[in-house]
Structure formats: structure tokens, C-alpha cells
Design a protein around this motif. Structure first.
Motif, PDB file in Angstrom:
ATOM      1  N   ALA A  94     -12.008   7.504   8.725  1.00 44.68           N
ATOM      2  CA  ALA A  94     -12.100   7.473  10.188  1.00 44.68           C
ATOM      3  C   ALA A  94     -13.559   7.342  10.630  1.00 44.68           C
ATOM      4  CB  ALA A  94     -11.478   8.729  10.777  1.00 44.68           C
ATOM      5  N   GLY A  95     -14.482   7.890   9.857  1.00 44.76           N
ATOM      6  CA  GLY A  95     -15.909   7.802  10.178  1.00 44.76           C
ATOM      7  C   GLY A  95     -16.564   6.554   9.616  1.00 44.76           C
ATOM      8  N   ARG A  96     -15.770   5.590   9.141  1.00 42.02           N
ATOM      9  CA  ARG A  96     -16.208   4.292   8.606  1.00 42.02           C
ATOM     10  C   ARG A  96     -16.842   4.386   7.218  1.00 42.02           C
ATOM     11  NH1 ARG A  96     -13.972   0.371   9.610  1.00 42.02           N
ATOM     12  NH2 ARG A  96     -15.702  -1.047   9.439  1.00 42.02           N
ATOM     13  N   GLY A  97     -16.708   5.525   6.541  1.00 44.00           N
ATOM     14  CA  GLY A  97     -17.218   5.640   5.177  1.00 44.00           C
ATOM     15  C   GLY A  97     -16.312   4.902   4.202  1.00 44.00           C
ATOM     16  N   ARG A  98     -16.897   4.354   3.170  1.00 44.19           N
ATOM     17  CA  ARG A  98     -16.126   3.612   2.173  1.00 44.19           C
ATOM     18  C   ARG A  98     -15.442   4.569   1.205  1.00 44.19           C
ATOM     19  NH1 ARG A  98     -20.831   0.787   3.114  1.00 44.19           N
ATOM     20  NH2 ARG A  98     -20.611  -1.456   3.486  1.00 44.19           N
ATOM     21  N   ARG A  99     -14.191   4.248   0.857  1.00 46.04           N
ATOM     22  CA  ARG A  99     -13.451   5.006  -0.153  1.00 46.04           C
ATOM     23  C   ARG A  99     -12.883   4.003  -1.153  1.00 46.04           C
ATOM     24  NH1 ARG A  99     -15.816   8.551   1.739  1.00 46.04           N
ATOM     25  NH2 ARG A  99     -15.108  10.568   2.453  1.00 46.04           N
ATOM     26  N   TYR A 100     -13.293   4.138  -2.402  1.00 45.50           N
ATOM     27  CA  TYR A 100     -12.894   3.213  -3.455  1.00 45.50           C
ATOM     28  C   TYR A 100     -11.724   3.783  -4.255  1.00 45.50           C
ATOM     29  CZ  TYR A 100     -17.172   0.621  -2.552  1.00 45.50           C
ATOM     30  OH  TYR A 100     -18.154  -0.126  -1.956  1.00 45.50           O
ATOM     31  N   SER A 101     -10.847   2.905  -4.692  1.00 44.83           N
ATOM     32  CA  SER A 101      -9.727   3.298  -5.546  1.00 44.83           C
ATOM     33  C   SER A 101     -10.067   2.960  -6.992  1.00 44.83           C
ATOM     34  CB  SER A 101      -8.463   2.546  -5.126  1.00 44.83           C
ATOM     35  OG  SER A 101      -8.605   1.166  -5.395  1.00 44.83           O
ATOM     36  N   ALA A 102      -9.229   3.396  -7.911  1.00 46.54           N
ATOM     37  CA  ALA A 102      -9.426   3.059  -9.324  1.00 46.54           C
ATOM     38  C   ALA A 102      -9.336   1.538  -9.509  1.00 46.54           C
ATOM     39  CB  ALA A 102      -8.381   3.767 -10.178  1.00 46.54           C
ATOM     40  N   ARG A 103      -8.458   0.886  -8.764  1.00 46.68           N
ATOM     41  CA  ARG A 103      -8.347  -0.576  -8.849  1.00 46.68           C
ATOM     42  C   ARG A 103      -9.630  -1.240  -8.337  1.00 46.68           C
ATOM     43  NH1 ARG A 103      -2.854  -2.733  -7.509  1.00 46.68           N
ATOM     44  NH2 ARG A 103      -2.624  -2.037  -9.628  1.00 46.68           N
ATOM     45  N   ARG A 122       0.828  -1.205   0.000  1.00 42.77           N
ATOM     46  CA  ARG A 122       0.000   0.000   0.000  1.00 42.77           C
ATOM     47  C   ARG A 122       0.862   1.254   0.000  1.00 42.77           C
ATOM     48  NH1 ARG A 122      -5.056  -0.269  -1.476  1.00 42.77           N
ATOM     49  NH2 ARG A 122      -5.495   1.472  -0.152  1.00 42.77           N
ATOM     50  N   ARG A 123       0.274   2.359  -0.303  1.00 41.35           N
ATOM     51  CA  ARG A 123       0.816   3.712  -0.426  1.00 41.35           C
ATOM     52  C   ARG A 123       2.231   3.930   0.095  1.00 41.35           C
ATOM     53  NH1 ARG A 123      -3.408   5.111   3.142  1.00 41.35           N
ATOM     54  NH2 ARG A 123      -4.884   3.649   2.363  1.00 41.35           N
ATOM     55  N   ARG A 124       3.091   4.383  -0.771  1.00 40.85           N
ATOM     56  CA  ARG A 124       4.456   4.749  -0.375  1.00 40.85           C
ATOM     57  C   ARG A 124       4.484   6.202   0.074  1.00 40.85           C
ATOM     58  NH1 ARG A 124       6.506   2.050  -5.707  1.00 40.85           N
ATOM     59  NH2 ARG A 124       6.256  -0.096  -5.074  1.00 40.85           N
ATOM     60  N   ASN A 125       3.963   7.082  -0.763  1.00 36.66           N
ATOM     61  CA  ASN A 125       3.902   8.500  -0.471  1.00 36.66           C
ATOM     62  C   ASN A 125       2.423   8.858  -0.316  1.00 36.66           C
ATOM     63  OD1 ASN A 125       3.834  11.277  -0.496  1.00 36.66           O
ATOM     64  ND2 ASN A 125       5.157  11.504  -2.285  1.00 36.66           N
ATOM     65  N   PRO A 126       2.007   9.365   0.836  1.00 40.30           N
ATOM     66  CA  PRO A 126       0.574   9.626   1.038  1.00 40.30           C
ATOM     67  C   PRO A 126       0.004  10.687   0.098  1.00 40.30           C
ATOM     68  CG  PRO A 126       1.858  10.475   2.872  1.00 40.30           C
ATOM     69  CD  PRO A 126       2.799   9.701   1.999  1.00 40.30           C
ATOM     70  N   TYR A 127       0.856  11.491  -0.535  1.00 39.72           N
ATOM     71  CA  TYR A 127       0.380  12.553  -1.421  1.00 39.72           C
ATOM     72  C   TYR A 127       0.423  12.157  -2.893  1.00 39.72           C
ATOM     73  CZ  TYR A 127       0.967  15.089   2.885  1.00 39.72           C
ATOM     74  OH  TYR A 127       0.886  15.477   4.187  1.00 39.72           O
ATOM     75  N   GLN A 128       0.927  10.972  -3.178  1.00 42.06           N
ATOM     76  CA  GLN A 128       1.013  10.490  -4.552  1.00 42.06           C
ATOM     77  C   GLN A 128      -0.226   9.649  -4.877  1.00 42.06           C
ATOM     78  OE1 GLN A 128       4.365   7.987  -5.243  1.00 42.06           O
ATOM     79  NE2 GLN A 128       4.001   7.818  -7.430  1.00 42.06           N
ATOM     80  N   LEU A 129      -0.909   9.996  -5.958  1.00 46.01           N
ATOM     81  CA  LEU A 129      -2.103   9.252  -6.356  1.00 46.01           C
ATOM     82  C   LEU A 129      -1.689   8.080  -7.240  1.00 46.01           C
ATOM     83  CD1 LEU A 129      -4.642  12.095  -7.189  1.00 46.01           C
ATOM     84  CD2 LEU A 129      -4.545  10.667  -5.159  1.00 46.01           C
ATOM     85  N   THR A 130      -2.162   6.894  -6.871  1.00 44.73           N
ATOM     86  CA  THR A 130      -1.910   5.686  -7.650  1.00 44.73           C
ATOM     87  C   THR A 130      -3.248   5.016  -7.930  1.00 44.73           C
ATOM     88  OG1 THR A 130      -1.699   4.235  -5.730  1.00 44.73           O
ATOM     89  CG2 THR A 130       0.303   5.354  -6.469  1.00 44.73           C
ATOM     90  N   ASP A 131      -3.196   3.860  -8.574  1.00 44.31           N
ATOM     91  CA  ASP A 131      -4.424   3.098  -8.825  1.00 44.31           C
ATOM     92  C   ASP A 131      -5.036   2.577  -7.535  1.00 44.31           C
ATOM     93  OD1 ASP A 131      -4.272   3.497 -11.507  1.00 44.31           O
ATOM     94  OD2 ASP A 131      -3.462   1.511 -11.985  1.00 44.31           O
ATOM     95  N   GLU A 132      -4.241   2.530  -6.478  1.00 42.23           N
ATOM     96  CA  GLU A 132      -4.734   2.006  -5.204  1.00 42.23           C
ATOM     97  C   GLU A 132      -5.085   3.083  -4.194  1.00 42.23           C
ATOM     98  OE1 GLU A 132      -2.379  -1.110  -3.588  1.00 42.23           O
ATOM     99  OE2 GLU A 132      -2.303  -2.206  -5.467  1.00 42.23           O
TER     100      GLU A 132
END
Length: 151
Positions: free
Chosen positions: A51-60, A6-16
Motif C-alpha cells: 500500500a505504501g508503494r514498497g516492492r515485494r518480491y516472490s520466490a518466482r 494470482r493467489r487463491r488463499n491469501p494465507y497460503q504461501l506459494t512461489d508467487e
């Protein structure tokens, strides 16, 4: 399903990178939001949570939703079968990654052995002549024991 690497750089957008809320993910995948919730409950597509348990989907995740829908609608595979297919594909990907790691380790070990061999060969004394076994193909030796009368 567990996600690897998972994420290497928190500010870099990837497919995940989880960026899409459920309504946007539903629209992008062509599915109803309730279907996405059902897939999450079944473990087919498990998005990250805020943090509020909402779902967040990635491009993958969205691509995986489309794949699940295709397998279900066009191929006629039930959701349990789709889950097994996804698990097996993830397992294959993990094994391929492990094979690549082991292959790199073997290549590194082989290079280290070659370096050690070269160091050993470089340390040979140059004043010594290596022994070579001479084979004489035309030489013939016959041994005859002495008889008791000849002694």
C-alpha cells in the motif's frame, strides 16, 4: 508483465506470494538493490507493491532475477533482448495453458457426443430388423430390349 492465476488463499504461501523486501531479494538473487530497481523500471521483473508503494518480491521473482542476470552476464544478451525472451516465454506459457483448456473442452464435448450416441442406440426399437444390402457376386442379369417385330 501481467501475472496469471494470482493467489487463491491469501494465507497460503506459494512461489508467487510476495514476501521479500528489496534488500532481501537483492541478497537472495546476488544483485544490487539498484539493479532490481532498474529491472523493475525496464519491466523485466515487476514485483508486487505494498500500500505504501514498497516492492515485494516472490520466490518466482527472485528466480527470474537470477535468470535475467545469467542471460545478461553469461550469455551476453542485452536487457531489451532479455525482456523479449521473457515476454515470449510468458506468451508460450499462456498459449500452452489455453491449449490445455481447449483440449479439455474437446474431450468433454467428445464424451457428451458419445453419451448422446449411446442414448440414441439404446432407444432403437428391437422388433425392427435392420436392412442389409445383399450383394450376389455370382448373379448376372442381361437385359435385352424387345425388337419392334416381336411386339
Amino acid at each position: 508483465m501481467e501475472r496469471v492465476g494470482r493467489r487463491r488463499n491469501p494465507y497460503q504461501l506459494t512461489d508467487e506470494t510476495p514476501v521479500y523486501v528489496i534488500s532481501v531479494a537483492a541478497q537472495l538473487s546476488g544483485l544490487h538493490p539498484q539493479t532490481l530497481r532498474q529491472y523493475d523500471r525496464l519491466g523485466l521483473v515487476s514485483p508486487d507493491r505494498t500500500a505504501g508503494r514498497g516492492r515485494r518480491y516472490s520466490a518466482r521473482d527472485i528466480e527470474l532475477l537470477r535468470t535475467v542476470q545469467q542471460l545478461s552476464q553469461e550469455e551476453g544478451i542485452n536487457l531489451a533482448g532479455i525482456k523479449r525472451i521473457i515476454e515470449l516465454e510468458n506468451q508460450v506459457a499462456a498459449l500452452q495453458s489455453r491449449v490445455a483448456e481447449l483440449s479439455a473442452a474437446v474431450d468433454g464435448a467428445a464424451a457428451a457426443i458419445q453419451q448422446r450416441e449411446a442414448a440414441v442406440h439404446a432407444s432403437y426399437r428391437r422388433d425392427l430388423v435392420p436392412y442389409q444390402d445383399v450383394q450376389q457376386a455370382s448373379a448376372l442379369v442381361v437385359w435385352r430390349p424387345k425388337r419392334a417385330t416381336e411386339q
